[in-house]
Design a protein around this motif. Structure first.
Motif, PDB file in Angstrom:
ATOM      1  N   ALA A  51      34.311  31.578  38.729  1.00 49.01           N
ATOM      2  CA  ALA A  51      34.883  32.830  38.222  1.00 49.01           C
ATOM      3  C   ALA A  51      34.939  33.908  39.302  1.00 49.01           C
ATOM      4  O   ALA A  51      35.739  34.838  39.207  1.00 49.01           O
ATOM      5  CB  ALA A  51      34.074  33.329  37.017  1.00 49.01           C
ATOM      6  N   ALA A  52      34.134  33.754  40.350  1.00 47.65           N
ATOM      7  CA  ALA A  52      34.100  34.728  41.444  1.00 47.65           C
ATOM      8  C   ALA A  52      34.442  34.053  42.771  1.00 47.65           C
ATOM      9  O   ALA A  52      33.919  34.411  43.827  1.00 47.65           O
ATOM     10  CB  ALA A  52      32.719  35.378  41.518  1.00 47.65           C
ATOM     11  N   TRP A  53      35.357  33.111  42.732  1.00 51.32           N
ATOM     12  CA  TRP A  53      35.684  32.307  43.921  1.00 51.32           C
ATOM     13  C   TRP A  53      36.119  33.154  45.113  1.00 51.32           C
ATOM     14  O   TRP A  53      35.824  32.809  46.249  1.00 51.32           O
ATOM     15  CB  TRP A  53      36.746  31.257  43.594  1.00 51.32           C
ATOM     16  N   GLU A  54      36.799  34.264  44.871  1.00 48.00           N
ATOM     17  CA  GLU A  54      37.271  35.092  45.987  1.00 48.00           C
ATOM     18  C   GLU A  54      36.112  35.696  46.780  1.00 48.00           C
ATOM     19  O   GLU A  54      36.229  35.898  47.982  1.00 48.00           O
ATOM     20  CB  GLU A  54      38.190  36.206  45.487  1.00 48.00           C
ATOM     21  N   GLU A  55      35.014  35.971  46.103  1.00 48.09           N
ATOM     22  CA  GLU A  55      33.859  36.571  46.752  1.00 48.09           C
ATOM     23  C   GLU A  55      32.854  35.531  47.218  1.00 48.09           C
ATOM     24  O   GLU A  55      31.893  35.870  47.901  1.00 48.09           O
ATOM     25  CB  GLU A  55      33.149  37.547  45.795  1.00 48.09           C
ATOM     26  N   PHE A  78      37.363  25.617  24.303  1.00 51.13           N
ATOM     27  CA  PHE A  78      37.488  24.170  24.158  1.00 51.13           C
ATOM     28  C   PHE A  78      37.791  23.527  25.517  1.00 51.13           C
ATOM     29  O   PHE A  78      37.143  22.562  25.921  1.00 51.13           O
ATOM     30  CB  PHE A  78      38.583  23.801  23.155  1.00 51.13           C
ATOM     31  N   CYS A  79      38.788  24.055  26.219  1.00 57.30           N
ATOM     32  CA  CYS A  79      39.189  23.479  27.508  1.00 57.30           C
ATOM     33  C   CYS A  79      38.100  23.652  28.559  1.00 57.30           C
ATOM     34  O   CYS A  79      37.882  22.757  29.384  1.00 57.30           O
ATOM     35  CB  CYS A  79      40.512  24.081  27.977  1.00 57.30           C
ATOM     36  N   LEU A  80      37.397  24.774  28.540  1.00 62.79           N
ATOM     37  CA  LEU A  80      36.289  24.966  29.472  1.00 62.79           C
ATOM     38  C   LEU A  80      35.206  23.920  29.237  1.00 62.79           C
ATOM     39  O   LEU A  80      34.733  23.277  30.181  1.00 62.79           O
ATOM     40  CB  LEU A  80      35.699  26.367  29.338  1.00 62.79           C
ATOM     41  N   ASP A  81      34.820  23.742  28.006  1.00 63.39           N
ATOM     42  CA  ASP A  81      33.799  22.761  27.662  1.00 63.39           C
ATOM     43  C   ASP A  81      34.227  21.364  28.115  1.00 63.39           C
ATOM     44  O   ASP A  81      33.475  20.641  28.770  1.00 63.39           O
ATOM     45  CB  ASP A  81      33.548  22.795  26.147  1.00 63.39           C
ATOM     46  N   ALA A 138      41.977  28.291  35.276  1.00 63.75           N
ATOM     47  CA  ALA A 138      42.999  28.758  34.335  1.00 63.75           C
ATOM     48  C   ALA A 138      42.398  28.943  32.943  1.00 63.75           C
ATOM     49  O   ALA A 138      42.685  29.932  32.258  1.00 63.75           O
ATOM     50  CB  ALA A 138      44.166  27.780  34.289  1.00 63.75           C
ATOM     51  N   SER A 139      41.541  28.028  32.544  1.00 66.53           N
ATOM     52  CA  SER A 139      40.920  28.119  31.219  1.00 66.53           C
ATOM     53  C   SER A 139      39.988  29.319  31.120  1.00 66.53           C
ATOM     54  O   SER A 139      39.870  29.931  30.050  1.00 66.53           O
ATOM     55  CB  SER A 139      40.173  26.818  30.906  1.00 66.53           C
ATOM     56  N   GLN A 140      39.328  29.674  32.226  1.00 68.67           N
ATOM     57  CA  GLN A 140      38.518  30.899  32.239  1.00 68.67           C
ATOM     58  C   GLN A 140      39.402  32.115  32.006  1.00 68.67           C
ATOM     59  O   GLN A 140      39.085  32.982  31.192  1.00 68.67           O
ATOM     60  CB  GLN A 140      37.782  31.050  33.574  1.00 68.67           C
ATOM     61  N   LEU A 141      40.496  32.170  32.732  1.00 66.23           N
ATOM     62  CA  LEU A 141      41.406  33.314  32.613  1.00 66.23           C
ATOM     63  C   LEU A 141      42.007  33.420  31.214  1.00 66.23           C
ATOM     64  O   LEU A 141      42.244  34.521  30.721  1.00 66.23           O
ATOM     65  CB  LEU A 141      42.528  33.204  33.651  1.00 66.23           C
TER      66      LEU A 141
END
Length: 147
Positions: A70-74, A47-50, A39-42
């Motif tokens: 970030a590419a979990w579907e693939e 800050f939340c990613l870190d 969610a934080s990537q999107l």
């Protein structure tokens, strides 16, 4: 008033309580971190990613999963079906481009999570989206997280 003054302590405590309750009810710390990181990537919340990448590593989340999230579907074979269902729901709730969460996405998640855990998963997604929006609005840079 600076942007860093936007969050009232009472509001911060409420958001923290929601996050903690949702994570506890989900009962899977590693999965919870994958969800909040995605969610934080999107939401582009540095800050939340870190913060959550650090926490994920502390919980033993596989580095390959973090690298490919970030590419979990693939990323065939990297995420199991339960994780994939949680990540699909995370994206659907976070983005809401269709105006609602698609029935098939919700139904797939419901196959892997009982009613209680599914409610906590949705609560966790809602909580991190709130945190992301607060931190992005406040322009809080990464690096300030202290466990």
């Amino acid at each position: 008033m600076s942007r860093t003054d936007v969050l009232d302590r009472e509001v911060g405590r409420a958001l923290s309580a929601l996050s903690a309750a949702a994570k506890k009810g989900l009962g899977d710390a590693a999965l919870a971190e994958l969800v909040v990181i995605r969610a934080s990537q999107l939401n582009h919340c540095a800050f939340c990613l870190d913060m959550h990448l650090r926490i994920a590593r502390e919980h033993g989340v596989d580095e390959r999963q973090l690298d490919l999230l970030a590419a979990w579907e693939e990323a065939e074979g990297v995420f199991d079906e339960r994780e994939r269902a949680a990540l699909a729901l995370t994206e659907a709730v976070t983005v809401l481009t269709a105006g609602s969460v698609p029935d098939d996405v919700y139904a797939t998640a419901a196959k892997y999570f009982d009613e209680n855990r599914l409610a906590h998963l949705v609560g966790l997604i809602v909580a991190i989206n709130n945190w992301n929006r607060v931190m992005v609005a406040r322009r809080i840079p990464p690096g300030g997280y202290r466990p």
